[in-house]
Design a protein around this motif. Structure first.
Motif, mmCIF file in Angstrom:
data_model
loop_
_atom_site.group_PDB
_atom_site.id
_atom_site.type_symbol
_atom_site.label_atom_id
_atom_site.label_comp_id
_atom_site.label_asym_id
_atom_site.label_seq_id
_atom_site.Cartn_x
_atom_site.Cartn_y
_atom_site.Cartn_z
ATOM 1 N N SER A 1 0.820 -1.215 0.000
ATOM 2 C CA SER A 1 0.000 0.000 0.000
ATOM 3 C C SER A 1 0.854 1.265 0.000
ATOM 4 C CB SER A 1 -0.942 0.011 1.207
ATOM 5 O OG SER A 1 -0.200 0.040 2.415
ATOM 6 N N THR A 2 2.009 1.251 0.677
ATOM 7 C CA THR A 2 2.875 2.449 0.754
ATOM 8 C C THR A 2 3.963 2.455 -0.294
ATOM 9 O OG1 THR A 2 4.359 1.400 2.358
ATOM 10 C CG2 THR A 2 2.464 2.631 3.226
ATOM 11 N N GLY A 3 4.291 1.288 -0.808
ATOM 12 C CA GLY A 3 5.378 1.199 -1.760
ATOM 13 C C GLY A 3 6.737 1.212 -1.096
ATOM 14 N N LYS A 4 6.777 1.222 0.217
ATOM 15 C CA LYS A 4 8.040 1.268 0.941
ATOM 16 C C LYS A 4 8.198 0.044 1.809
ATOM 17 C CE LYS A 4 8.527 6.303 1.260
ATOM 18 N NZ LYS A 4 8.713 7.443 2.200
ATOM 19 N N LYS A 5 9.463 -0.375 1.902
ATOM 20 C CA LYS A 5 9.735 -1.479 2.809
ATOM 21 C C LYS A 5 10.184 -0.986 4.182
ATOM 22 C CE LYS A 5 14.497 -2.069 1.132
ATOM 23 N NZ LYS A 5 15.440 -3.001 0.490
ATOM 24 N N VAL A 6 10.566 0.326 4.228
ATOM 25 C CA VAL A 6 10.933 0.951 5.496
ATOM 26 C C VAL A 6 10.083 2.196 5.646
ATOM 27 C CG1 VAL A 6 12.762 1.998 6.859
ATOM 28 C CG2 VAL A 6 13.287 0.070 5.365
ATOM 29 N N ASN A 7 9.092 2.120 6.529
ATOM 30 C CA ASN A 7 8.195 3.250 6.746
ATOM 31 C C ASN A 7 8.496 3.999 8.033
ATOM 32 O OD1 ASN A 7 6.020 3.298 4.563
ATOM 33 N ND2 ASN A 7 6.095 1.129 5.118
ATOM 34 N N SER A 8 9.249 3.404 8.921
ATOM 35 C CA SER A 8 9.594 4.057 10.174
ATOM 36 C C SER A 8 10.888 3.447 10.691
ATOM 37 C CB SER A 8 8.469 3.866 11.205
ATOM 38 O OG SER A 8 8.362 2.505 11.572
ATOM 39 N N ALA A 9 11.370 4.046 11.769
ATOM 40 C CA ALA A 9 12.606 3.556 12.356
ATOM 41 C C ALA A 9 12.448 2.133 12.877
ATOM 42 C CB ALA A 9 13.057 4.484 13.479
ATOM 43 N N ILE A 10 11.226 1.712 13.184
ATOM 44 C CA ILE A 10 10.984 0.357 13.682
ATOM 45 C C ILE A 10 11.308 -0.662 12.604
ATOM 46 C CG2 ILE A 10 9.204 -1.223 14.534
ATOM 47 C CD1 ILE A 10 7.813 1.184 15.770
ATOM 48 N N ASP A 11 10.983 -0.301 11.370
ATOM 49 C CA ASP A 11 11.214 -1.236 10.267
ATOM 50 C C ASP A 11 12.698 -1.528 10.090
ATOM 51 O OD1 ASP A 11 8.496 -1.251 9.776
ATOM 52 O OD2 ASP A 11 8.627 0.421 8.354
ATOM 53 N N ASN A 12 13.525 -0.447 10.016
ATOM 54 C CA ASN A 12 14.973 -0.601 9.850
ATOM 55 C C ASN A 12 15.614 0.729 10.244
ATOM 56 O OD1 ASN A 12 17.647 -0.779 8.905
ATOM 57 N ND2 ASN A 12 17.060 -2.224 7.308
ATOM 58 N N PRO A 13 16.067 0.882 11.472
ATOM 59 C CA PRO A 13 16.592 2.172 11.941
ATOM 60 C C PRO A 13 17.712 2.711 11.058
ATOM 61 C CG PRO A 13 16.302 0.672 13.762
ATOM 62 C CD PRO A 13 16.084 -0.148 12.529
ATOM 63 N N SER A 14 18.625 1.861 10.701
ATOM 64 C CA SER A 14 19.775 2.316 9.916
ATOM 65 C C SER A 14 19.332 2.861 8.564
ATOM 66 C CB SER A 14 20.756 1.164 9.727
ATOM 67 O OG SER A 14 21.831 1.581 8.902
ATOM 68 N N SER A 15 18.530 2.085 7.836
ATOM 69 C CA SER A 15 18.069 2.515 6.515
ATOM 70 C C SER A 15 17.162 3.734 6.615
ATOM 71 C CB SER A 15 17.331 1.377 5.812
ATOM 72 O OG SER A 15 18.199 0.293 5.562
ATOM 73 N N TYR A 16 16.294 3.734 7.642
ATOM 74 C CA TYR A 16 15.333 4.838 7.785
ATOM 75 C C TYR A 16 16.048 6.168 7.981
ATOM 76 C CZ TYR A 16 11.688 7.787 9.747
ATOM 77 O OH TYR A 16 10.829 8.813 9.991
ATOM 78 N N TYR A 17 16.999 6.237 8.924
ATOM 79 C CA TYR A 17 17.661 7.503 9.213
ATOM 80 C C TYR A 17 18.640 7.901 8.113
ATOM 81 C CZ TYR A 17 15.520 7.595 13.806
ATOM 82 O OH TYR A 17 14.613 7.648 14.824
ATOM 83 N N THR A 18 19.256 6.911 7.504
ATOM 84 C CA THR A 18 20.140 7.248 6.372
ATOM 85 C C THR A 18 19.342 7.848 5.232
ATOM 86 O OG1 THR A 18 21.670 5.460 6.961
ATOM 87 C CG2 THR A 18 21.796 6.334 4.717
ATOM 88 N N ALA A 19 18.211 7.214 4.904
ATOM 89 C CA ALA A 19 17.354 7.720 3.830
ATOM 90 C C ALA A 19 16.807 9.104 4.166
ATOM 91 C CB ALA A 19 16.205 6.750 3.567
ATOM 92 N N ARG A 20 16.459 9.305 5.458
ATOM 93 C CA ARG A 20 15.940 10.607 5.870
ATOM 94 C C ARG A 20 16.991 11.694 5.700
ATOM 95 N NH1 ARG A 20 12.810 11.771 11.598
ATOM 96 N NH2 ARG A 20 12.359 13.979 11.199
ATOM 97 N N THR A 21 18.239 11.375 6.045
ATOM 98 C CA THR A 21 19.327 12.341 5.866
ATOM 99 C C THR A 21 19.505 12.700 4.395
ATOM 100 O OG1 THR A 21 20.489 11.489 7.819
ATOM 101 C CG2 THR A 21 21.786 12.746 6.206
ATOM 102 N N LEU A 22 19.483 11.700 3.545
ATOM 103 C CA LEU A 22 19.623 11.957 2.108
ATOM 104 C C LEU A 22 18.468 12.795 1.569
ATOM 105 C CD1 LEU A 22 20.813 8.415 0.909
ATOM 106 C CD2 LEU A 22 22.211 10.473 1.194
ATOM 107 N N THR A 23 17.252 12.472 2.051
ATOM 108 C CA THR A 23 16.078 13.212 1.591
ATOM 109 C C THR A 23 16.116 14.662 2.057
ATOM 110 O OG1 THR A 23 14.735 11.199 1.595
ATOM 111 C CG2 THR A 23 13.561 13.299 1.622
ATOM 112 N N ASN A 24 16.512 14.879 3.311
ATOM 113 C CA ASN A 24 16.608 16.252 3.828
ATOM 114 C C ASN A 24 17.614 17.071 3.041
ATOM 115 O OD1 ASN A 24 14.697 15.737 5.780
ATOM 116 N ND2 ASN A 24 16.194 15.286 7.392
#
Length: 544
Positions: free
Chosen positions: A32-55
């Motif tokens: 439904s979301t198209g994402k495999k990591v939707n929050s830090a619970i899913d994968n903290p490392s990938s989530y925060y790295t992706a957030r940094t890149l997006t910011n």
């Protein structure tokens, strides 16, 4: 209530269903979301790295907008410079046309030779300066010049600010020609009568004759040679014959008539051409003027108008009678308190002791040089006014264009600078330095054409200004390419950052779809297995 006990097989199947249900929920969320990591619970490392890149991508995207505005600002300036160059090229064409016209045209003024202040500055027309030069260098030995300088109009105080001593001078040859009446377009040789028509002499003599008949002590112009203050060589000066306007030069020890001139500069303020002084008008001691026919004896006549400026604010006058002298060749041969009484009606130009001395403040004009100088002087007085106005209008439009070259309040052509930031830490930037491209800053200061040299100077200034504009355009072009390259780089970097973030968080929809299908199958199998396990328990009921 006691807890229900389940068989081992039922409990195993139930746990399996619960696990499958949780996996289905996760897979459905990914689908439904198209994402495999939707929050830090899913994968903290990938989530925060992706957030940094997006910011960072978002920050760069904001800077990208700023770069785009900077590109537009620079482009506005370069576009204006292109049009500005067109204006200057148009101005150059107008100036070139004016220069060509000025070099060809020799226009005679109805009142004499010239009607331009720049021409009166030459020793052929500026008797006042010539007289002062002779007095400064040879003093009282300059007999004719000294007499004119000491003269004051009869009937006025010798200290009178307008018509007293020190206000009169020995006229230049051009001023004598103006008094006689000379059409410069007809002058073909330096000496002689070419161009002479005598129109002004007639008007002046008529006025003097009228005053004489009314009882004024005056006399018409004598039919003979009059000394001028213009030199032909060290020992000869130009003179004019009032019989026919013959121009010639004679040795300074010749005996010749003398009349005094005066330039009344910016003394009048006529409302129109009809109210301005006219050739042949009588000038009075109170600076009023009018036709000799209107003379009523209530005012003191001091001279006759020989020349009038184009605007009517200035005029030249000649005194009313030839000067008289006690001798022809000695210092002090003129009595300013009795200017019209003496044993001699003429005088040498300079004493025998000084006649061969060259006055350094007066240019020497031999007959060929005289002809060239007269033609050049008249050409300068005939500078094309229409082209001058066009030139001034073009410069005005040029300056308006420069003022209108701003973009969002920044005008790089009015010395306003622009800072362009290239990264989110603001550690990389470009300072775009503005330039002053106004006509004054480029050196376009000669917009009034009083002489041919002024037009030539305007052309030089335009050439220099065009070079400066080309230099400005090249510099702005360099700035433009730098910003444009950084803009392209930033766009590509944003794509890389967003792509990297997506790789860390986006789900593989094909994989997740397959997972969902597998989980649904497993869920169905587990349900069937649980049903089989429950059938074993149900068989006990058949015993009852």
């Amino acid at each position: 209530m006691d807890k229900v006990s389940l068989t081992a097989s039922m409990r195993s199947n139930l746990l399996s269903l619960q696990n499958i249900s949780r996996q289905v929920d996760v897979t459905q969320n990914r689908l439904s979301t198209g994402k495999k990591v939707n929050s830090a619970i899913d994968n903290p490392s990938s989530y925060y790295t992706a957030r940094t890149l997006t910011n960072r991508a978002n920050d760069l995207d904001a800077l990208l907008d700023s770069m785009g505005q900077a590109v537009s600002t620079i482009k506005a300036a370069t576009t204006s410079l292109e049009t500005a160059a067109d204006f200057l090229e148009q101005a150059a064409a107008v100036a070139t046309q004016a220069l060509e016209s000025a070099e060809k045209i020799y226009i005679a003024q109805p009142s004499g030779i010239s009607d331009d202040a720049a021409i009166r500055d030459t020793s052929l027309f500026d008797g006042k300066a010539n007289t002062q030069a002779m007095l400064d260098q040879i003093g009282a030995d300059a007999l004719a010049a000294t007499a004119c300088n000491q003269f004051y109009a009869p009937g006025v105080d010798k200290n009178d600010a307008n018509f007293g001593q020190g206000q009169w001078y020995l006229p230049a040859i051009g001023e004598l020609m103006e008094m006689y009446g000379t059409d410069a377009s007809g002058i073909t040789v330096g000496t002689g009568t070419t161009g002479a028509n005598g129109e002004n002499k007639t008007a002046i003599n008529d006025a003097i004759a009228t005053l004489r008949d009314a009882g004024v002590d005056c006399a018409t112009l004598t039919d003979g040679y009059y000394w001028s203050s213009s030199e032909s060589s060290n020992n000869t000066s130009w003179e004019l014959n009032m019989v026919n306007g013959y121009r010639n030069y004679g040795y300074k020890y010749y005996d010749t008539y003398v009349r005094c001139f005066q330039l009344l500069e910016n003394k009048f303020n006529p409302t129109d051409a009809a109210s301005a002084p006219q050739i042949g008008d009588v000038m009075y001691s109170d600076l009023s003027y009018g036709s000799a026919d209107d003379y009523d004896g209530s005012k003191t006549a001091v001279g006759i108008v020989t020349w009038v400026s184009e605007d009517g604010k200035s005029a030249k006058i000649v005194n009313l009678k030839d000067l008289q002298f006690s001798s022809i060749d000695t210092v002090g041969n003129f009595n300013p308190d009795d200017p019209y009484t003496g044993t001699k009606a003429y005088t040498q130009h300079t004493t025998n002791a000084k006649y061969a001395e060259d006055v350094t403040g007066i240019d020497n004009y031999h007959k060929s040089q005289f002809l060239t100088a007269i033609q050049e002087a008249v050409a300068e007085s005939s500078l094309p006014s229409a082209e001058e106005q066009q030139y001034q209008n073009i410069l005005s439009q040029y300056d308006s264009l420069i003022k209108d070259s701003s973009y969002k309040g920044v005008n790089l052509l009015q010395e306003q600078d622009l800072k362009v930031t290239f990264n989110e830490s603001r550690s990389a930037w470009l300072d775009v330095k503005g330039k002053d491209a106004s006509s004054a800053a480029l050196g376009l200061t000669t917009s009034e054409w009083n002489t041919i040299e002024d037009i030539a100077q305007s052309l030089k200034e335009i050439s220099s200004a065009l070079n400066q504009i080309r230099s400005m355009s090249a510099e702005l072009g360099s700035y433009y390419n730098i910003v444009l390259n950084r803009q392209d780089f930033t766009e590509n970097l944003i794509n890389v950052l967003e792509e990297g973030a997506d790789k860390l968080t986006l789900a593989d929809m094909n994989e997740e779809s397959a997972n969902m299908l597998a989980l649904q199958t497993r869920q169905q199998l587990a349900t069937n297995s649980l049903s089989l396990a429950s059938q074993a328990a149900q068989s006990i009921l058949r015993l009852f």
